[in-house]
Scaffold this motif. Structure first.
Motif, PDB file in Angstrom:
ATOM      1  N   ALA A 185      21.738 -61.153 -12.009  1.00 12.12           N
ATOM      2  CA  ALA A 185      22.980 -62.068 -11.653  1.00 12.12           C
ATOM      3  C   ALA A 185      22.505 -63.120 -10.391  1.00 12.12           C
ATOM      4  N   THR A 186      23.208 -64.258 -10.651  1.00 15.46           N
ATOM      5  CA  THR A 186      23.009 -65.261  -9.550  1.00 15.46           C
ATOM      6  C   THR A 186      24.046 -65.629  -8.817  1.00 15.46           C
ATOM      7  N   GLU A 187      24.241 -65.988  -7.692  1.00 12.89           N
ATOM      8  CA  GLU A 187      25.362 -66.451  -6.958  1.00 12.89           C
ATOM      9  C   GLU A 187      24.868 -67.387  -5.672  1.00 12.89           C
ATOM     10  N   ILE A 188      25.470 -68.467  -5.396  1.00 12.33           N
ATOM     11  CA  ILE A 188      24.996 -69.277  -4.322  1.00 12.33           C
ATOM     12  C   ILE A 188      25.718 -68.952  -2.849  1.00 12.33           C
ATOM     13  N   ALA A 204      23.090 -71.925 -10.337  1.00 13.18           N
ATOM     14  CA  ALA A 204      22.716 -71.883 -11.665  1.00 13.18           C
ATOM     15  C   ALA A 204      21.666 -72.901 -12.012  1.00 13.18           C
ATOM     16  N   GLU A 205      21.929 -73.936 -11.408  1.00  8.23           N
ATOM     17  CA  GLU A 205      21.069 -75.142 -11.497  1.00  8.23           C
ATOM     18  C   GLU A 205      19.517 -74.809 -11.208  1.00  8.23           C
ATOM     19  N   GLU A 206      19.417 -74.099 -10.076  1.00  9.81           N
ATOM     20  CA  GLU A 206      18.089 -73.366  -9.570  1.00  9.81           C
ATOM     21  C   GLU A 206      17.607 -72.457 -10.561  1.00  9.81           C
ATOM     22  N   LEU A 207      18.339 -71.518 -10.942  1.00 12.20           N
ATOM     23  CA  LEU A 207      17.799 -70.488 -12.124  1.00 12.20           C
ATOM     24  C   LEU A 207      17.528 -71.304 -13.159  1.00 12.20           C
ATOM     25  N   THR A 208      18.046 -72.264 -13.567  1.00 10.91           N
ATOM     26  CA  THR A 208      17.755 -72.893 -14.938  1.00 10.91           C
ATOM     27  C   THR A 208      16.330 -73.582 -14.582  1.00 10.91           C
ATOM     28  N   GLU A 209      16.118 -73.930 -13.586  1.00 16.23           N
ATOM     29  CA  GLU A 209      14.809 -74.596 -13.073  1.00 16.23           C
ATOM     30  C   GLU A 209      13.638 -73.472 -13.121  1.00 16.23           C
ATOM     31  N   ARG A 240       9.924 -75.111 -11.209  1.00 15.25           N
ATOM     32  CA  ARG A 240       9.308 -74.879  -9.806  1.00 15.25           C
ATOM     33  C   ARG A 240       9.528 -73.784  -9.532  1.00 15.25           C
ATOM     34  N   PRO A 241       8.758 -72.801  -8.598  1.00 13.99           N
ATOM     35  CA  PRO A 241       9.132 -71.312  -8.293  1.00 13.99           C
ATOM     36  C   PRO A 241      10.068 -71.292  -7.298  1.00 13.99           C
ATOM     37  N   PHE A 242      10.475 -70.311  -6.932  1.00 16.79           N
ATOM     38  CA  PHE A 242      11.599 -69.922  -6.059  1.00 16.79           C
ATOM     39  C   PHE A 242      11.089 -68.624  -5.259  1.00 16.79           C
ATOM     40  N   ARG A 243      10.779 -68.635  -3.941  1.00 14.30           N
ATOM     41  CA  ARG A 243      10.647 -67.506  -3.068  1.00 14.30           C
ATOM     42  C   ARG A 243      11.660 -66.190  -3.165  1.00 14.30           C
ATOM     43  N   VAL A 296      24.985 -80.183 -17.626  1.00 15.42           N
ATOM     44  CA  VAL A 296      24.320 -80.163 -18.978  1.00 15.42           C
ATOM     45  C   VAL A 296      23.103 -79.412 -19.150  1.00 15.42           C
ATOM     46  N   ASP A 297      22.402 -79.353 -18.107  1.00 15.13           N
ATOM     47  CA  ASP A 297      20.947 -78.578 -18.106  1.00 15.13           C
ATOM     48  C   ASP A 297      21.450 -77.064 -18.319  1.00 15.13           C
TER      49      ASP A 297
END
Length: 362
Positions: free
Chosen positions: A233-236, A263-268, A274-277, A303-304
């Motif tokens: 699950a994701t939440e900002i 959501a945009e970062e998880l899509t990436e 790109r990686p996320f720490r 869109v993404d």
């Protein structure tokens, strides 16, 4: 907060209009007939916000019509709000009238309540809060059996808890939620409980994994986690993330990993852009996602992110804006069909409504 046009005699007609509007929005996608979940006709709203407006020597609870901030409408009671809010309104007013420490430069009051009876009051001031205010607020909190949050420029003082505790039942199980002051929560608890039940049933029992975007305080996460092997699950919002983590622990739900990403970062991340720490200790490739659950803001999915959801066989989508829901479905319609849809009347006597769809791969 603008004033809803409260008139229970019009409820059936306005719900029929909303149902027809949803039918029309989803007609291009051959949607089935929507399941309709109505609201209590009164005392359904668990939170309310009032400005205080001075008239002579008195100040009153006030709201305004949309677009008019100069013509207040005064309230002694507020029939769409919970019975707990209506019980607290006159007692709080008497307190600020009797106590300069509480009433001086108080300009806004916010109530947050739950179906289970918990209550929190936020008092907003155009002055610093001092020891006299704190003493008076502590006495008031004890008398009213509530928590109180005082807010002034750059300062926030908490008497009791800075959240309320809710209990919602889904499929015979009781889930407990911490709902923080200042964070988003569903305003209509009775309809929220119906939404949770519908989503639980629509997802079904599965032996694979669920991706959830925009999870908030874990409102849907808790019951949906019981239907799958595991959840990512994701939440900002940091406040919502902390509440969701507490809710998972309080309910003994241990098959959810929660990541503070948009959501945009998880899509990436999933697209390996790109990686996320924050994902360093999570092996995304180990998940066997069969479904994705989304409950985006009014703007819908970008869109993404919408394209990301296309990867999943099942897309369970709760929307507070059916127009952006229809736009997202238009993007996905060539690969997914609507197998179920629902209308949830979270906001009676307004044009707003919540909708839910289950999209399945063709």
């Amino acid at each position: 907060m603008s004033r809803p046009q409260f008139d229970p005699s019009t409820y059936a007609a306005q719900l029929a209009e909303k149902t027809q509007r949803l039918r029309e929005l989803l007609a291009p996608f051959a949607a089935p007939e929507p399941e309709v979940f109505d609201s209590p006709r009164e005392h359904y709203r668990l939170r309310a916000e009032f400005r205080l407006w001075r008239e002579g020597e008195d100040r009153h609870y006030a709201m305004f019509e949309a677009g008019d901030k100069h013509t207040p409408i005064f309230f002694e009671q507020f029939p769409i709000a919970s019975r707990r809010i209506n019980e607290l309104m006159p007692r709080l007013k008497a307190a600020w009238q009797a106590s300069p420490a509480l009433g001086f430069k108080l300009f806004q009051v916010e109530f947050l309540t739950t179906l289970s009876g918990d209550a929190l009051i936020t008092l907003c001031y155009h002055r610093p809060l001092d020891a006299a205010w704190q003493a008076a607020a502590e006495q008031l909190a004890s008398e009213l059996q509530v928590s109180i949050v005082g807010r002034s420029r750059g300062k926030r003082l908490v008497i009791g808890k800075d959240y309320v505790e809710e209990e919602l039942q889904v499929a015979g199980r009781l889930f407990r939620y911490r709902q923080p002051e200042g964070a988003f929560t569903q305003p209509n608890g009775a309809v929220c409980q119906k939404m949770l039940g519908w989503a639980y049933e629509a997802l079904g029992q599965r032996d694979d994994d669920l991706l959830e975007l925009y999870c908030g305080n874990g409102n849907f996460t808790l019951p949906l986690a019981t239907r799958v092997r595991q959840v990512l699950a994701t939440e900002i919002s940091k406040t919502s993330v902390n509440a969701a983590l507490a809710n998972l622990a309080d309910n003994g739900v241990d098959n959810v990993r929660l990541v503070r990403l948009s959501a945009e970062e998880l899509t990436e991340a999933l697209n390996e852009v790109r990686p996320f720490r924050r994902l360093a200790d999570i092996d995304l490739k180990s998940y066997q996602f069969g479904s994705v659950f989304v409950d985006p803001p009014r703007a819908g999915m970008d869109v993404d992110t919408c394209e990301l959801t296309r990867r999943f066989d099942n897309i369970l989508y709760i929307s507070c804006n059916p127009e952006t829901l229809a736009a997202n479905i238009a993007q996905l319609h060539d690969s997914h069909r609507i197998s179920r849809c629902a209308l949830f009347d979270q906001f009676p006597y307004t044009h707003h409504m919540e909708a839910g769809v289950l999209l399945q791969r063709r």
